[in-house]
Structures are given as C-alpha cells and as structure tokens.
Enzyme design. Structure first.
Site, PDB file in Angstrom:
ATOM      1  N   ASP A   1      -5.359   3.774  -5.618  1.00  0.00           N
ATOM      2  CA  ASP A   1      -6.804   3.672  -5.840  1.00  0.00           C
ATOM      3  C   ASP A   1      -7.405   5.029  -6.209  1.00  0.00           C
ATOM      4  O   ASP A   1      -8.545   5.097  -6.650  1.00  0.00           O
ATOM      5  CB  ASP A   1      -7.513   3.057  -4.626  1.00  0.00           C
ATOM      6  CG  ASP A   1      -7.371   3.860  -3.354  1.00  0.00           C
ATOM      7  OD1 ASP A   1      -6.608   4.846  -3.335  1.00  0.00           O
ATOM      8  OD2 ASP A   1      -8.028   3.495  -2.352  1.00  0.00           O
TER       9      ASP A   1
ATOM     10  N   SER B   1      -3.343   4.674   2.539  1.00  0.00           N
ATOM     11  CA  SER B   1      -3.726   5.447   1.365  1.00  0.00           C
ATOM     12  C   SER B   1      -2.829   6.666   1.184  1.00  0.00           C
ATOM     13  O   SER B   1      -1.630   6.526   0.989  1.00  0.00           O
ATOM     14  CB  SER B   1      -5.200   5.837   1.466  1.00  0.00           C
ATOM     15  OG  SER B   1      -5.651   6.426   0.285  1.00  0.00           O
TER      16      SER B   1
END
Length: 561
Positions: A303, A145
């Site tokens: 995301d 991430s």
C-alpha cells in the site's frame, strides 16, 4: 489487574493450548513477562498490531479470535442483511497471516456471517476494492505493513472500503471488552466448508481491479523502454505491480531477484520499509549495473511505495514522500488539464503533517485541498462523505509517509496504481529529455524550495511509552516564543479537535516565516515523530532553517527523561 494475576488467569484458561502455555512458562525474564501481560493488545482505529507470541499483549490466535468475535457482534446487531453481505479477508506474507485468516473466517462462520477469502496473498488496496466490489459490510487485512518480521496485525475496514473510524472502532472495542476467550464462537474447519459460509473469491474481482487501475493512465506519449528497477521487498506487490506495468506496455522492468518472492523473514532487508533508504541496497546495486532511470519499491502489503531517480550514471536521488506526492500531483493534474478534464469540483486530501508543496501545485490549477488527521482512514473519509454530498470530486490523496491513492475506486493508499503512475510519469518526462530530479528542481523554481525532515525517536516498552507521554505533556505546558531563532506565530493542539479536523494527540507549531513543525506519537509503532517544514526562495537558506529548527527541537525533546 496486576500482570502476574492476569498471566496466571491466562495460564489457567481451558481455551489456551499447551504450546502457548509452555511458551510463557519457559520465559525467565520478568520484564518480558510483564510486557506480555501488563495490558491487552490495544484495538484502535487501525485495528491490532503487535509482536507475534503468547500473551494478552501479543498477536496470537486468541487475540485475533476475540477481536473477530467483537466485530461479529457489531455486524449481527445490524441484522440479517449485514450478515449476508459478509466480510472480506485478505492476508499478506507474514508469519501467521494465513493462520489468523483461517481463525477469523471460522469465528464468522460460527456466527452465521458470510466470509469471502482470497485464494492467496493480496495487496491491502485489493481488499479495499473487494469490499466495494462485493458489497460487503466489512473487511479485514491481516498484515503488519512495513513492521519488522516479528510483527503481525489486523486492520478492519467498513462498507465504504476504507478503514474504520472511531465510531465503529469504539463499538467493536466495547464488544471486545465484554468477552473472555471462552466466549468466542468458533467453527471447526470441516463444518466451515460444509456450511457454505466461506467462499473463495473468483478471478473476476482481480480482473476488475486491474481494469479500473489501468483506466487511470494519462498518457501514451511516453518512453515505454524506460529502464526501471523494482523491488517488492518480498511482499505482496510482485505479481500485481508487474502485471499492471506489463499491461501498460513497459518492456524493461527489472525485479530485484533476492526480494522478488514472498519471504516472511525479510532476510535481505530486515526492516521492510521502503521509506528507509537501507531497503534500497539491493535495488541500487542492480540499477547501477543496468544504468536504470528509475528505482521503486513497495512495502510488504503493497500500500506504500518509495522511489529513487537517476541523477547521473550510477548516482540516484531518494525522493521523500512529500516530494513524490508533489511530483505525482504535478504530473496528474497537468495531464488532466492538458485533456481539459479536471472536474470543476476536483479536490485532493492530505494529512496535517504532510508538506504544502502539493497544495500550492493543486491550487495553481484550481483544485481544492483539504486536510485530515494522519492515516488514510481519515483521508478517504472525505471521499466517502463526498459520495453522499456530491460537494467535491476526490482526485488524489496522500501523506508524507509514502502513501498515495489516485482516483476513488480504492479507499486506501494503493501502491499498485501509484507504482503505475510513477513509472508512467518517469517515462513521460524521459520522452521529453528530463529525469524526475530535474522535474522536481523545475517545480521548486516555480513554487519555492520546500524542505522537510521527519525524525522518529524510538522508545520501546512501558518506560518508552511513559517517556513519550512526558514529552507531549512538556510541550503542551511550555510557553515557547521561538524555535531555531524564528518567532512562534501560532500553536495548534489537536487533542480536542480543531476546526473540521477530529481530535488527536498532535501539536503543530507555525512560525513567523511560514515554517512549521508537528509532534505526534506514532499510532502503530513505539516512537514519537517530529515533522519539520521550511520554505524559502533560496534553497540554502531553507536548508539552514531546517537544520536550526531541528537542532533546537531535539535538544528540547532529549532533555525530557
């Protein structure tokens, strides 16, 4: 087992290659050796995440293959049908992402399990969509991430398209613990190709995802010439986000050239987290040159998304995650209301550490709000439940850490659709002579001034982890009566669960004036997080209460050695 014994056992293994062994043998710092071997890299409900390198407490092909074998064992227990349904794997731009994907696919092939691979990097939400689209039993995203460049990770999804919860995670962990590296089955590359067990996903999946995403747009009465600056922060978002915005007809999307293409070093940003204003340095410079109306950035696996809005020429306001969530909820629900298409059973979901402005907006329009633990695995678990019970219709999910999803075709936070809605929202209000800073002020005037602060205290290594434990223990044991001159009303300890919310290491304190704060260790990073929220009809008073509570809390936390 003592870390030295564990290290020696690892060095003596016939499976570990010479290069990895040499990496360890060349380390002279005893603390570094201890950190690499004092434990196995923990497999939790978020899967794996750690620094890339040799050792049991690092991300490497041996840790990945062992975790994959554990997952393979869980799938095989569910029979031939589950094995044939297979696993989808996606990966991001980071160092070793493609290599870890290759290792995982070869382990699945050796176990007779079908694997679907993307032809190139993809955003995390497209993996969630792919699991549902292909009817797979599971999915994996190889990503860390927004962590710094030295990290990578391995997130596991289940058949609903959402990240695994404790039941599946514990089952996988149980299988992993039974395994030594020598127990892992792995097929050589040539046999993998010949077996037909690995399949490259066709373009129709991408097309379907884009079609579903574009179908969520809510207004064409917008200014499509709005000037926007976008940074993918050298991650996976560049092509998907730009494609969707192009299909929506936006003609003035300007990408930060230095951060446009994949780069695992994240050279121009360092810490590629759009939640941190430092990540916007290049974006702000370009926006000032163009007098842009809006700036937004997505994190490396696309995301999460953060945005800044123009206040005046050359000046930009950084919206935090709570504010962006509230603006999106206000825009989406009001447009649905204009069309008279809000479902009677509509519901949105937020985490227990996310602010309450979104809830008040939703409830003013008859939309129910539910709370879960932090993480979209929990937020989307309610969407999965409602698929079965038909009790509610999932409309929107979000958390303060800049994660949002609109609609239920993806069961994870989705910066592609969120980016589309952010630009559409800004373009809608620009057509009406307003910017997003002005819209937020209007919302505050209607619902009250909600102020928030997220403070993270970074405490790395073994000592840091132990200090975080002492901090949580201290707060559990103390009988506090007030914080920041405001009396305590209620304390909720989620350690053993609370009402419909599952167990987690979180403490939440409600104060008499409606303010509240929460304390929790991060599940993915070496830090303890402090969330503080105040509300008042007077903005200055809301800010002052926030300052007083924060000062009091930090004094208490820093006093704990």
């Amino acid at each position: 087992m003592d870390y030295r014994n564990k290290m020696n056992e690892w060095l003596e293994s016939s499976v570990i290659d010479l290069e990895s062994k040499a990496e360890i043998e060349n380390i002279k710092d005893e603390n570094e050796l201890k950190d690499r071997f004092y434990r196995d890299l923990e497999f939790g409900t978020a899967g794996l995440r750690g620094i890339i390198g040799a050792g049991t407490n690092r991300m490497n092909k041996y840790v990945v293959s062992r975790a994959t074998q554990g997952l393979a064992n869980v799938i095989k227990k569910r029979g031939t049908e589950a094995m044939e349904r297979g696993v989808v794997i996606a990966y991001d731009v980071r160092f070793m992402s493609k290599e870890f994907t290759d290792v995982a696919s070869r382990v699945f092939a050796a176990n007779g399990i079908k694997t679907y691979l993307f032809s190139d990097i993809r955003p995390t939400p497209m993996l969630s969509y792919a699991v549902r689209y292909l009817g797979a039993i599971s999915g994996i995203v190889v990503t860390a991430s927004h962590n710094p460049k030295q990290y990578n990770g391995y997130k596991v999804y289940w058949e609903e398209g959402s990240q695994i919860l404790d039941d599946i995670a514990n089952e996988i962990l149980s299988e992993i613990k039974k395994l030594k590296y020598e127990d892992v089955e792995i097929m050589d590359y040539k046999r993998t190709v010949e077996s037909g067990l690995v399949e490259i996903i066709k373009s129709d999946l991408d097309e379907s995802y884009y079609k579903k995403t574009l179908s969520k747009s809510l207004s064409e009465d917008i200014d499509k010439d709005i000037c926007v600056v976008y940074s993918p922060l050298n991650g996976t978002g560049n092509k998907p986000v730009r494609y969707v915005l192009e299909q929506r007809g936006f003609t003035n999307i300007n990408v930060v050239s230095e951060q446009e293409h994949p780069d695992p070093t994240f050279e121009t940003v360092g810490y590629p987290n759009p939640e941190d204003i430092k990540a916007f340095e290049y974006s702000i410079k370009l926006a000032q040159e163009l007098n842009a109306d809006l700036i937004f950035a997505t994190d490396p696996d696309c995301d999460r998304v953060a945005m800044m809005g123009k206040k005046s020429v050359g000046e930009y306001y950084a919206f935090n995650g709570n504010q962006t969530g509230a603006l999106l909820i206000h825009y989406i629900l009001n447009r649905l209301n204009d069309k008279n298409i809000i479902p009677f059973d509509a519901a949105m979901v937020k985490s227990i550490v996310t602010g309450d402005l979104g809830r008040e907006i939703a409830e003013s329009l008859g939309v129910s709000t539910f709370e879960t633990l932090t993480g979209f695995k929990h937020i989307c678990s309610l969407a999965n439940l409602w698929d079965k019970t038909r009790e509610y219709k999932f409309i929107f999910g979000y958390e303060e850490s800049i994660g949002y999803v609109y609609g239920d075709h993806v069961r994870d936070k989705d910066a592609v659709i969120s980016s589309m809605m952010i630009v559409e929202m800004a373009a809608y209000y620009k057509k009406r002579g307003k910017n997003l800073v002005e819209v937020l002020e209007e919302i505050y005037r209607e619902f009250g001034y909600f102020k928030e602060d997220l403070t993270s205290i970074v405490l790395e290594g073994i000592e840091g982890s132990e200090r975080i434990s002492r901090m949580m223990k201290y707060f559990r044991e103390q009988e506090f009566t007030s914080f920041g001159k405001i009396e305590l009303k209620e304390r909720i300890d989620y350690l053993n669960g609370y009402k419909d919310v599952a167990a987690s290491n979180v403490l939440k304190y409600y104060l008499e004036d409606g303010s509240w704060f929460a304390i929790r260790p991060s599940g993915t990073e070496p830090k303890i997080k402090l969330y503080i929220y105040t509300k008042d009809e007077d903005e200055k008073r809301a800010v002052e209460k926030l300052r007083e509570i924060k000062e009091d809390l930090l004094n208490k936390l820093y006093s704990i050695n």
